[in-house]
Design an enzyme around this catalytic site. Structure first.
Site, short mmCIF file in Angstrom:
data_model
loop_
_atom_site.label_atom_id
_atom_site.label_comp_id
_atom_site.label_asym_id
_atom_site.label_seq_id
_atom_site.Cartn_x
_atom_site.Cartn_y
_atom_site.Cartn_z
N ASP A 43 2.51 -4.64 -12.96
CA ASP A 43 2.17 -5.63 -11.93
C ASP A 43 2.69 -5.24 -10.55
O ASP A 43 2.15 -5.66 -9.52
CB ASP A 43 2.69 -7.03 -12.31
CG ASP A 43 4.20 -7.09 -12.49
OD1 ASP A 43 4.87 -6.04 -12.46
OD2 ASP A 43 4.72 -8.20 -12.69
N ASN A 44 3.73 -4.44 -10.50
CA ASN A 44 4.26 -3.92 -9.23
C ASN A 44 5.24 -2.81 -9.52
O ASN A 44 5.62 -2.58 -10.67
CB ASN A 44 4.94 -5.02 -8.40
CG ASN A 44 5.97 -5.82 -9.16
OD1 ASN A 44 5.72 -6.96 -9.56
ND2 ASN A 44 7.14 -5.23 -9.38
N CYS B 158 5.61 -10.39 -8.75
CA CYS B 158 4.98 -10.69 -10.05
C CYS B 158 3.79 -11.63 -9.96
O CYS B 158 2.66 -11.27 -10.30
CB CYS B 158 6.01 -11.26 -11.01
SG CYS B 158 7.29 -10.08 -11.50
N ASP C 13 6.13 -4.90 -16.46
CA ASP C 13 6.66 -5.73 -15.39
C ASP C 13 7.69 -4.92 -14.60
O ASP C 13 8.72 -4.52 -15.15
CB ASP C 13 7.32 -6.97 -16.00
CG ASP C 13 7.66 -8.04 -14.98
OD1 ASP C 13 7.67 -7.74 -13.78
OD2 ASP C 13 7.92 -9.19 -15.37
N ASP C 14 7.41 -4.65 -13.34
CA ASP C 14 8.33 -3.91 -12.47
C ASP C 14 8.46 -2.45 -12.85
O ASP C 14 9.51 -1.84 -12.65
CB ASP C 14 9.75 -4.53 -12.49
CG ASP C 14 9.87 -5.78 -11.67
OD1 ASP C 14 8.85 -6.30 -11.20
OD2 ASP C 14 11.01 -6.27 -11.52
#
Length: 503
Positions: free
Chosen positions: A325-326, A89, A56-57
């Protein structure tokens, strides 16, 4: 215990590995001593398994601190130009599950409402269209562990279930708010498991144990399986396991050419950003160090999951996929902590795939996107890919074949997010949400159109750090061609997105 030896090793190789992360070079190239292992080919009788680890991130500049990912790179294929359809997200994860762009999922933000969060995903009937539903229908055991979609709360009742388990998943081990990593309630199928603040409760470790158990049980049952472990790290507050809290003492955030610098001819929302103060730079260093520390448990988990595959004698028939996710910016373009821009810091993320027949130690420069994950997983499992899917299976890219013929442009979408107390990505403090925009990224340029009429164009061949917006220097004919190509992408559906991706 402070990992002095690990820190010294990482420091010595940092420049090479950061270059590898940013250029797409595999870890096998950056570390010439890394072993090259030729993956075994799966038997025709057994359907391949899939293990998908989603951070995540995670920005690419954190790759140097993950030795198990380096190992995966040396044994699989890395993608240098993997971009997300939306650097936020919930929209990104919705695209991952379905293979559809945000304008087709209808999930454009994190917060609950007609266009955001778990509620929009559920209300739009997308749970029946996920890769999990397709694979379960083909006889796969499917497991979702960790973070699902923003707004999902195990304590809430949905469709008469509490906790609610979406269709398509054989096993469900999901947390609503797992960012602190301690003191949470985990939905284990339709039951709640409370966890406290002891070392054994650290969420990433708990998910690791559950993932290993799922692999063991699935292999023992002689069933093909798909396991997704979606972490909450290194998303803020970037809580490391207590054993890792002293790792990388003195580590500072990278200060590349874009650090604390505005692009020339910056769009109005960005031009307002003022230079970072020394205290802000110090805070950025601390955040980066915590992000690296929090990923140590994730890296360890990846190694343990792969060891479980070996112990269960299914490693040769399992695809292992690692991604995020990013991305995340941290000081670049005078922006503090955050994402949501069209800059590569936010949209270009790691993707590494190893498995049966996958070329080892290779880097593909194909323009792949998170919309391509779902159809890839479905093709692996022998499931039909719906005509609604915007993405394309990446299997032809995994055997060492040419990138020629792949799409040449990817779409990035963004809906401005107003400050919201229930949105962990937009509290209105450090993070800046740009105005609405659509962008097109190719291997040679990034082109952005804002609803306001402002435009950005960065020539990646001469300006890889995206510091010179030359949209104002383009001819009217060139701008018209770019506009038409971007319009085709932002309005595309299903198979039409493949042709739109070849402007």
């Amino acid at each position: 215990m402070i990992r002095t030896r690990q820190l010294l090793t990482l420091t010595a190789g940092l420049a090479a590995m950061v270059f590898a992360a940013q250029s797409g070079m595999s870890a096998a190239t950056a570390h010439t001593t890394a072993p090259t292992v030729k993956p075994a080919v799966a038997t025709a009788a057994a359907k391949p398994n899939i293990v998908f680890v989603l951070t995540d991130d995670m920005s690419t500049n954190l790759l140097p601190y993950m030795p198990e990912v380096h190992k995966l790179q040396s044994q699989g294929t890395s993608f240098s130009d993997f971009v997300v359809s939306n650097s936020l997200c919930c929209p990104s994860r919705s695209s991952i599950y379905t293979g559809e762009y945000p304008h087709n999922t209808g999930v454009l933000s994190n917060t609950a409402g007609p266009n955001g969060g778990f509620k929009a995903f559920h209300d739009n009937g997308l749970e029946k269209d996920t890769f999990a539903a397709a694979l379960k229908a083909k006889g796969y055991r499917t497991a979702m562990m960790g973070k699902y979609l923003n707004g999902y709360d195990p304590k809430s009742t949905v469709d008469g279930q509490q906790p609610y388990v979406p269709q398509g998943w054989s096993q469900w081990d999901v947390v609503g708010n797992g960012y602190p990593e301690y003191d949470y309630k985990l939905a284990h199928n339709h039951k709640m498991e409370p966890h406290g603040d002891k070392n054994k409760d650290y969420l990433t470790d708990v998910l690791s144990e559950k993932g290993q158990s799922f692999i063991k049980k699935s292999a023992a049952a002689n069933k093909p399986f798909m396991l997704e472990v979606a972490l909450f790290t290194p998303h803020g507050p970037s809580t490391p396991a207590r054993r890792d809290k002293k790792d990388f003492p003195g580590l500072k955030a990278p200060q590349g050419p874009a650090f604390d610098k505005l692009p020339t001819n910056a769009p109005p929302w960005l031009a307002r950003q003022i230079p970072l103060t020394q205290s802000e730079k110090t805070a950025i260093d601390k955040k980066f160090r915590k992000r690296a520390q929090s990923l140590q448990a994730v890296d360890k988990m990846l190694g343990k999951l792969r060891q479980s595959l070996t112990s269960a004698h299914v490693a040769d028939n399992t695809y292992v996929v690692f991604s995020s996710d990013n991305g995340f910016h941290l000081g670049e373009y005078r922006l503090k902590a955050g994402k949501q821009t069209a800059f590569d810091t936010d949209v270009r993320v790691p993707l590494v795939i190893a498995g049966p027949g996958v070329a080892a130690g290779r880097t593909s420069h194909a323009q792949v996107s998170n919309i391509d994950l779902a159809p890839t997983f479905e093709k692996i499992g022998g499931a039909a890919v719906s005509s609604k899917v915007d993405g394309h299976s990446m299997l032809p890219l995994l055997d060492g074949g040419s990138d020629a013929g792949w799409r040449t442009a990817n779409l990035i979408e963004h809906r401005h997010a107003k400050p919201a107390h229930d949105d962990p990505d937009n509290h209105g403090t450090e993070s800046v949400s740009p105005p609405n925009y659509h962008a097109m990224r190719t291997n040679s340029y990034t082109y952005v159109e804002y609803d306001s009429g402002a435009k950005e164009y960065y020539d990646l061949s001469t300006d890889p750090d995206e510091l010179h917006n030359i949209a104002g220097q383009l001819t009217r004919a060139r701008l018209a061609k770019l506009h038409d190509a971007l319009t085709g992408l932002k309005n595309c559906h299903g198979d039409g997105c493949w042709s739109a991706g070849h402007p």
